[in-house]
Scaffold this motif. Structure first.
Motif, PDB file in Angstrom:
ATOM      1  N   TRP A 111     -22.026  -5.473   4.006  1.00 40.14           N
ATOM      2  CA  TRP A 111     -22.565  -6.582   4.782  1.00 40.14           C
ATOM      3  C   TRP A 111     -23.284  -6.043   6.013  1.00 40.14           C
ATOM      4  CZ3 TRP A 111     -22.566 -10.686   1.891  1.00 40.14           C
ATOM      5  CH2 TRP A 111     -21.583 -10.858   0.927  1.00 40.14           C
ATOM      6  N   ASP A 112     -24.227  -6.823   6.531  1.00 42.32           N
ATOM      7  CA  ASP A 112     -25.049  -6.342   7.652  1.00 42.32           C
ATOM      8  C   ASP A 112     -24.269  -6.150   8.946  1.00 42.32           C
ATOM      9  OD1 ASP A 112     -24.709  -8.978   8.401  1.00 42.32           O
ATOM     10  OD2 ASP A 112     -26.843  -9.444   8.502  1.00 42.32           O
ATOM     11  N   ASP A 113     -23.045  -6.676   9.041  1.00 45.58           N
ATOM     12  CA  ASP A 113     -22.231  -6.448  10.239  1.00 45.58           C
ATOM     13  C   ASP A 113     -21.376  -5.186  10.121  1.00 45.58           C
ATOM     14  OD1 ASP A 113     -20.248  -7.202   8.444  1.00 45.58           O
ATOM     15  OD2 ASP A 113     -19.511  -8.864   9.662  1.00 45.58           O
ATOM     16  N   GLY A 114     -21.597  -4.415   9.037  1.00 45.26           N
ATOM     17  CA  GLY A 114     -20.856  -3.171   8.837  1.00 45.26           C
ATOM     18  C   GLY A 114     -19.622  -3.317   7.977  1.00 45.26           C
ATOM     19  N   GLU A 115     -19.223  -4.555   7.681  1.00 38.96           N
ATOM     20  CA  GLU A 115     -18.037  -4.775   6.846  1.00 38.96           C
ATOM     21  C   GLU A 115     -18.333  -4.357   5.402  1.00 38.96           C
ATOM     22  OE1 GLU A 115     -15.184  -8.385   5.185  1.00 38.96           O
ATOM     23  OE2 GLU A 115     -16.701  -8.837   6.683  1.00 38.96           O
ATOM     24  N   GLU A 116     -17.344  -3.767   4.772  1.00 37.95           N
ATOM     25  CA  GLU A 116     -17.420  -3.447   3.344  1.00 37.95           C
ATOM     26  C   GLU A 116     -16.348  -4.256   2.632  1.00 37.95           C
ATOM     27  OE1 GLU A 116     -17.258   0.741   2.539  1.00 37.95           O
ATOM     28  OE2 GLU A 116     -18.763   1.187   4.069  1.00 37.95           O
ATOM     29  N   GLN A 117     -16.653  -4.688   1.435  1.00 40.06           N
ATOM     30  CA  GLN A 117     -15.728  -5.523   0.663  1.00 40.06           C
ATOM     31  C   GLN A 117     -15.815  -5.113  -0.799  1.00 40.06           C
ATOM     32  OE1 GLN A 117     -16.891  -9.629   0.719  1.00 40.06           O
ATOM     33  NE2 GLN A 117     -15.025 -10.340  -0.273  1.00 40.06           N
ATOM     34  N   THR A 118     -14.701  -5.187  -1.488  1.00 40.11           N
ATOM     35  CA  THR A 118     -14.696  -4.919  -2.930  1.00 40.11           C
ATOM     36  C   THR A 118     -14.107  -6.120  -3.657  1.00 40.11           C
ATOM     37  OG1 THR A 118     -12.525  -3.873  -2.861  1.00 40.11           O
ATOM     38  CG2 THR A 118     -14.448  -2.434  -2.617  1.00 40.11           C
ATOM     39  N   ARG A 119     -14.501  -6.260  -4.900  1.00 38.85           N
ATOM     40  CA  ARG A 119     -13.946  -7.290  -5.787  1.00 38.85           C
ATOM     41  C   ARG A 119     -13.894  -6.685  -7.185  1.00 38.85           C
ATOM     42  NH1 ARG A 119     -17.324 -11.456  -4.913  1.00 38.85           N
ATOM     43  NH2 ARG A 119     -15.964 -12.056  -3.201  1.00 38.85           N
ATOM     44  N   THR A 120     -12.772  -6.844  -7.849  1.00 35.85           N
ATOM     45  CA  THR A 120     -12.626  -6.370  -9.223  1.00 35.85           C
ATOM     46  C   THR A 120     -12.419  -7.576 -10.128  1.00 35.85           C
ATOM     47  OG1 THR A 120     -11.651  -4.299  -8.456  1.00 35.85           O
ATOM     48  CG2 THR A 120     -11.306  -4.875 -10.774  1.00 35.85           C
ATOM     49  N   TRP A 121     -13.346  -7.765 -11.042  1.00 34.66           N
ATOM     50  CA  TRP A 121     -13.296  -8.856 -12.003  1.00 34.66           C
ATOM     51  C   TRP A 121     -12.716  -8.364 -13.328  1.00 34.66           C
ATOM     52  CZ3 TRP A 121     -14.467 -13.881 -11.147  1.00 34.66           C
ATOM     53  CH2 TRP A 121     -15.298 -14.207 -10.076  1.00 34.66           C
ATOM     54  N   GLU A 122     -11.883  -9.151 -13.935  1.00 37.20           N
ATOM     55  CA  GLU A 122     -11.488  -8.981 -15.331  1.00 37.20           C
ATOM     56  C   GLU A 122     -12.200 -10.101 -16.080  1.00 37.20           C
ATOM     57  OE1 GLU A 122      -9.810  -6.457 -16.524  1.00 37.20           O
ATOM     58  OE2 GLU A 122      -9.457  -5.645 -14.511  1.00 37.20           O
ATOM     59  N   ILE A 123     -13.108  -9.731 -16.965  1.00 36.13           N
ATOM     60  CA  ILE A 123     -13.971 -10.708 -17.631  1.00 36.13           C
ATOM     61  C   ILE A 123     -13.793 -10.617 -19.137  1.00 36.13           C
ATOM     62  CG2 ILE A 123     -16.355 -11.455 -17.982  1.00 36.13           C
ATOM     63  CD1 ILE A 123     -16.987 -10.170 -15.244  1.00 36.13           C
ATOM     64  N   LYS A 124     -13.798 -11.785 -19.768  1.00 36.63           N
ATOM     65  CA  LYS A 124     -13.661 -11.842 -21.220  1.00 36.63           C
ATOM     66  C   LYS A 124     -14.738 -12.764 -21.790  1.00 36.63           C
ATOM     67  CE  LYS A 124      -9.755 -13.543 -22.416  1.00 36.63           C
ATOM     68  NZ  LYS A 124      -8.470 -14.033 -22.909  1.00 36.63           N
ATOM     69  N   ARG A 125     -15.441 -12.282 -22.822  1.00 38.86           N
ATOM     70  CA  ARG A 125     -16.354 -13.154 -23.559  1.00 38.86           C
ATOM     71  C   ARG A 125     -15.538 -13.805 -24.660  1.00 38.86           C
ATOM     72  NH1 ARG A 125     -21.111 -10.497 -26.450  1.00 38.86           N
ATOM     73  NH2 ARG A 125     -19.597 -10.273 -28.074  1.00 38.86           N
ATOM     74  N   LEU A 126     -15.542 -15.110 -24.674  1.00 41.22           N
ATOM     75  CA  LEU A 126     -14.759 -15.872 -25.634  1.00 41.22           C
ATOM     76  C   LEU A 126     -15.502 -15.966 -26.968  1.00 41.22           C
ATOM     77  CD1 LEU A 126     -13.682 -18.705 -23.175  1.00 41.22           C
ATOM     78  CD2 LEU A 126     -12.418 -16.628 -23.787  1.00 41.22           C
ATOM     79  N   PRO A 127     -14.792 -16.257 -28.048  1.00 45.22           N
ATOM     80  CA  PRO A 127     -15.444 -16.359 -29.361  1.00 45.22           C
ATOM     81  C   PRO A 127     -16.592 -17.375 -29.408  1.00 45.22           C
ATOM     82  CG  PRO A 127     -13.072 -16.244 -29.637  1.00 45.22           C
ATOM     83  CD  PRO A 127     -13.330 -16.380 -28.156  1.00 45.22           C
ATOM     84  N   ASN A 128     -16.559 -18.405 -28.538  1.00 43.22           N
ATOM     85  CA  ASN A 128     -17.637 -19.403 -28.540  1.00 43.22           C
ATOM     86  C   ASN A 128     -18.859 -18.948 -27.733  1.00 43.22           C
ATOM     87  OD1 ASN A 128     -16.860 -19.704 -25.885  1.00 43.22           O
ATOM     88  ND2 ASN A 128     -16.288 -21.852 -26.068  1.00 43.22           N
ATOM     89  N   GLY A 129     -18.815 -17.707 -27.173  1.00 44.09           N
ATOM     90  CA  GLY A 129     -19.944 -17.159 -26.431  1.00 44.09           C
ATOM     91  C   GLY A 129     -19.872 -17.394 -24.935  1.00 44.09           C
ATOM     92  N   GLU A 130     -18.956 -18.239 -24.477  1.00 45.65           N
ATOM     93  CA  GLU A 130     -18.788 -18.449 -23.044  1.00 45.65           C
ATOM     94  C   GLU A 130     -17.980 -17.301 -22.449  1.00 45.65           C
ATOM     95  OE1 GLU A 130     -17.002 -22.292 -22.572  1.00 45.65           O
ATOM     96  OE2 GLU A 130     -18.875 -23.338 -23.012  1.00 45.65           O
ATOM     97  N   TYR A 131     -17.955 -17.236 -21.108  1.00 44.42           N
ATOM     98  CA  TYR A 131     -17.240 -16.182 -20.403  1.00 44.42           C
ATOM     99  C   TYR A 131     -16.152 -16.786 -19.517  1.00 44.42           C
ATOM    100  CZ  TYR A 131     -21.001 -13.146 -21.885  1.00 44.42           C
ATOM    101  OH  TYR A 131     -21.897 -12.436 -22.648  1.00 44.42           O
ATOM    102  N   GLN A 132     -15.080 -16.027 -19.350  1.00 43.03           N
ATOM    103  CA  GLN A 132     -13.974 -16.421 -18.492  1.00 43.03           C
ATOM    104  C   GLN A 132     -13.561 -15.192 -17.701  1.00 43.03           C
ATOM    105  OE1 GLN A 132     -10.704 -18.488 -20.511  1.00 43.03           O
ATOM    106  NE2 GLN A 132      -9.361 -16.903 -19.725  1.00 43.03           N
ATOM    107  N   GLY A 133     -13.209 -15.371 -16.421  1.00 45.22           N
ATOM    108  CA  GLY A 133     -12.845 -14.212 -15.630  1.00 45.22           C
ATOM    109  C   GLY A 133     -11.915 -14.546 -14.485  1.00 45.22           C
ATOM    110  N   SER A 134     -11.370 -13.495 -13.905  1.00 44.89           N
ATOM    111  CA  SER A 134     -10.494 -13.656 -12.745  1.00 44.89           C
ATOM    112  C   SER A 134     -10.695 -12.471 -11.804  1.00 44.89           C
ATOM    113  CB  SER A 134      -9.033 -13.749 -13.177  1.00 44.89           C
ATOM    114  OG  SER A 134      -8.635 -12.563 -13.838  1.00 44.89           O
ATOM    115  N   ALA A 135     -10.410 -12.715 -10.520  1.00 45.10           N
ATOM    116  CA  ALA A 135     -10.468 -11.679  -9.489  1.00 45.10           C
ATOM    117  C   ALA A 135      -9.456 -12.050  -8.420  1.00 45.10           C
ATOM    118  CB  ALA A 135     -11.874 -11.576  -8.902  1.00 45.10           C
TER     119      ALA A 135
END
Length: 123
Positions: A17-41
């Motif tokens: 971020w422009d104020d010098g802050e750093e941030q991380t996010r880790t997503w667990e993502i799954k493509r479902l059989p119907n082609g849609e996506y679902q995820g969590s973080a």
């Protein structure tokens, strides 16, 4: 209904971020059989849901944002566009109580984990 099989994976994001802050996010993502996506973080309430068409993906979720000792939930509506095999453009709209409060534009670069992105120094 699509005959696609379910596929899952992990997406690691690092934000500078422009104020010098750093941030991380880790997503667990799954493509479902119907082609849609679902995820969590870790900073997402419940599940995120997505649907893709061509080179575009719409991703919706509730983001938990800490501010001065409190946590606020914002609805996030992401539109992601694959620019090429290495880069992605993301337009995010954050809203609360049905009102759009912020729009954020991000660029993602798929790079080896040995590469390190450095914040740009102000001139």
């Amino acid at each position: 209904m699509s005959s696609q099989t379910a596929v899952s994976g992990t997406l690691f994001e690092k934000f500078y971020w422009d104020d010098g802050e750093e941030q991380t996010r880790t997503w667990e993502i799954k493509r479902l059989p119907n082609g849609e996506y679902q995820g969590s973080a870790g900073d997402v309430e419940g599940l995120a849901w997505g649907d893709s068409e061509g080179f575009a993906l719409r991703w919706q979720y509730t983001l938990q944002v800490p501010v001065k000792g409190s946590v606020y939930n914002f609805k996030v509506d992401d539109w992601m566009y694959q620019m090429d095999k290495q880069r992605l453009f993301n337009q995010s709209t954050l809203s609360k109580f049905g009102l759009d409060l912020a729009e954020i534009h991000l660029f993602f670069d798929k790079s080896p984990t040995s590469d390190v992105c450095q914040p740009v120094a102000e001139a």
